[in-house]
Scaffold this active site. Structure first.
Site, PDB file in Angstrom:
ATOM      1  N   TYR A  89       0.850  -1.194   0.000  1.00 34.68           N
ATOM      2  CA  TYR A  89       0.000   0.000   0.000  1.00 34.68           C
ATOM      3  C   TYR A  89       0.885   1.243   0.000  1.00 34.68           C
ATOM      4  O   TYR A  89       1.857   1.323   0.739  1.00 34.68           O
ATOM      5  CB  TYR A  89      -0.908  -0.011   1.231  1.00 34.68           C
ATOM      6  CG  TYR A  89      -1.691   1.260   1.443  1.00 34.68           C
ATOM      7  CD1 TYR A  89      -2.898   1.461   0.786  1.00 34.68           C
ATOM      8  CD2 TYR A  89      -1.232   2.254   2.306  1.00 34.68           C
ATOM      9  CE1 TYR A  89      -3.627   2.638   0.972  1.00 34.68           C
ATOM     10  CE2 TYR A  89      -1.951   3.415   2.506  1.00 34.68           C
ATOM     11  CZ  TYR A  89      -3.144   3.608   1.836  1.00 34.68           C
ATOM     12  OH  TYR A  89      -3.856   4.770   2.032  1.00 34.68           O
ATOM     13  N   HIS A  90       0.505   2.242  -0.811  1.00 35.23           N
ATOM     14  CA  HIS A  90       1.298   3.458  -0.979  1.00 35.23           C
ATOM     15  C   HIS A  90       0.746   4.580  -0.110  1.00 35.23           C
ATOM     16  O   HIS A  90      -0.369   5.054  -0.313  1.00 35.23           O
ATOM     17  CB  HIS A  90       1.281   3.889  -2.447  1.00 35.23           C
ATOM     18  CG  HIS A  90       2.416   4.789  -2.830  1.00 35.23           C
ATOM     19  ND1 HIS A  90       2.671   5.985  -2.183  1.00 35.23           N
ATOM     20  CD2 HIS A  90       3.363   4.676  -3.794  1.00 35.23           C
ATOM     21  CE1 HIS A  90       3.716   6.569  -2.741  1.00 35.23           C
ATOM     22  NE2 HIS A  90       4.170   5.793  -3.707  1.00 35.23           N
ATOM     23  N   GLY A  91       1.510   5.023   0.899  1.00 40.14           N
ATOM     24  CA  GLY A  91       1.108   6.144   1.722  1.00 40.14           C
ATOM     25  C   GLY A  91       1.318   7.463   0.995  1.00 40.14           C
ATOM     26  O   GLY A  91       1.813   7.508  -0.136  1.00 40.14           O
ATOM     27  N   GLU A 162      -2.818   6.404  -5.551  1.00 43.45           N
ATOM     28  CA  GLU A 162      -3.141   5.965  -4.199  1.00 43.45           C
ATOM     29  C   GLU A 162      -2.547   6.918  -3.162  1.00 43.45           C
ATOM     30  O   GLU A 162      -3.173   7.216  -2.140  1.00 43.45           O
ATOM     31  CB  GLU A 162      -2.604   4.553  -3.981  1.00 43.45           C
ATOM     32  CG  GLU A 162      -3.134   3.855  -2.734  1.00 43.45           C
ATOM     33  CD  GLU A 162      -2.835   2.374  -2.795  1.00 43.45           C
ATOM     34  OE1 GLU A 162      -3.712   1.607  -3.244  1.00 43.45           O
ATOM     35  OE2 GLU A 162      -1.711   1.970  -2.404  1.00 43.45           O
TER      36      GLU A 162
END
Length: 300
Positions: A89-91, A162
Site C-alpha cells: 500500500y502506498h502512503g 493511491e
C-alpha cells in the site's frame, strides 16, 4: 504582520518534516557524488562496490525510523531466499518503504529493487541516488531482469494515485493494474503482500477535489504536496507469499488476491494486502491513537 507570521508558522509546521525528508534525500545524492568522485568509483551502482555507501545510508534512515516512528519490521521470514515481488500500500509519502529497504539491507544485506513512478526519474539531481538504491522504472523488461538476477522487486499498484487520493480509510486504488501479476507468471516467482500500520496518520494529503483529480489524471504529476510528519508508530508487516502456480493466468492471479467482500467496482482491492490492513490497521485512522501506539510495547 501578525496574521502573515501566523500563516507562515502554520505552513512551516505542516510541511517542515516532508521538506526535511526531501532535503536529506538530496543531501544523500550529493554525498554519493562526492564519494564517487573522491574514491574514483566507476562500477555499476548495483555492484557490491557500493555496499559500504548503501550501508551508511541505510543506517542513517534506520536511525530516523527508530527515533521518529519507533519503526518495527515483522514477517521477514516470509520473504523467499530468491526472487519475489513485494506488493504494498502506498502512503502519502513512501517513507515507510524507505525504512523497510534500509532495515532489510542492514539485517540481510539484501537489496530490494523498487519500482517508482516515471516522474521520479525526471527530478533533477537524483540519478546516482536512485541507481545506488535500486530504484527503477516499472517496465516489464526492467522487472524481469531484476527478478532473473534473484532480486526482490517491490511495487505499489496504486502508485501516485493511491498516494494522492487514498485517505485514513486506507482504500486500495489499484484500478485495473495487473501487470505485476503477469511479471510474476513470466518470472515464475511468488507475490508477497506488505503493509505499514499508521502510514496515513503520519503523512496526509489535502482532501481530494474534482479539480485536483482532473489535474493529476491529465498530467500524471503529483501537484498536491503532502503534509504532516507526526511521529506515530510504524509497523511494517510482510504477509505470507502467494506461490507461483504454473497453471494460472494473469487475470486469475489477480482474482486470487481480490477481497471477497463486495467493495466498489472502482477499487480492485487485493485480498492479501487488504487482509493485512484489516488485521493491523484501525479504520478510520486516528492520529491520536496512532501516537499512543508508541507506548504499546506489545506486538500488534
Amino acid at each position: 504582520v501578525v496574521i502573515f507570521a501566523l500563516m507562515m508558522s502554520a505552513i512551516l509546521v505542516f510541511f517542515i518534516v516532508p521538506l526535511t525528508i526531501l532535503f536529506f534525500i538530496y543531501l544523500a545524492n550529493i554525498l554519493l557524488l562526492i564519494y564517487q568522485r573522491n574514491s574514483e568509483v566507476k562500477a555499476d551502482p548495483l555492484s557490491e562496490v557500493w555496499d559500504n555507501a548503501r550501508k551508511t545510508l541505510a543506517s542513517f534512515w534506520d536511525i530516523c525510523a527508530r527515533i521518529w516512528h519507533g519503526y518495527e519490521l515483522h514477517g521477514v521470514e516470509n520473504l523467499p531466499e530468491g526472487a519475489g515481488i513485494l506488493v504494498y500500500y502506498h502512503g502519502a509519502i513512501p517513507i515507510d518503504h524507505l525504512y523497510f529497504l534500509s532495515r532489510l539491507f542492514l539485517w540481510k544485506k539484501r537489496l530490494c529493487m523498487s519500482v517508482a513512478d516515471h516522474f521520479v526519474f525526471r527530478l533533477p539531481g537524483m540519478k546516482l541516488l536512485l541507481a545506488v538504491s535500486g530504484i527503477m522504472p516499472g517496465t516489464r523488461e526492467e522487472c524481469l531482469s531484476a527478478l532473473k538476477k534473484g532480486h526482490l522487486v517491490s511495487i505499489s499498484p496504486g502508485g501516485v494515485r493511491e498516494a494522492l487520493f487514498s485517505d485514513e480509510s486506507y482504500q486500495l486504488m489499484w484500478g485495473n493494474r495487473k501487470g505485476f501479476a503477469q511479471v510474476a507468471i513470466d518470472a515464475k516467482v511468488p507475490i508477497i503482500p506488505m503493509y505499514t500500520q499508521n502510514v496515513r496518520e503520519a503523512y496526509r494529503m489535502f482532501k481530494e477535489t474534482r479539480f485536483l483529480r482532473q489535474l493529476y489524471e491529465s498530467t500524471r504529476l503529483p501537484f498536491t504536496p503532502p503534509y504532516g510528519g507526526i511521529p506515530v508508530k510504524f509497523r511494517t508487516y510482510i504477509g505470507e507469499p502467494i506461490p507461483y502456480d504454473p497453471n494460472i493466468t494473469a487475470e486469475e492471479l489477480v482474482k486470487k488476491q481480490i477481497c471477497k467482500r463486495q467493495l466498489s467496482l472502482l477499487l480492485q482491492t487485493k485480498a492479501a494486502v487488504q487482509a493485512l490492513i484489516d488485521k493491523h490497521q484501525r479504520i478510520p485512522g486516528s492520529i491520536w491513537k496512532a501516537l499512543l501506539d508508541r507506548f504499546d510495547t506489545k506486538k500488534k
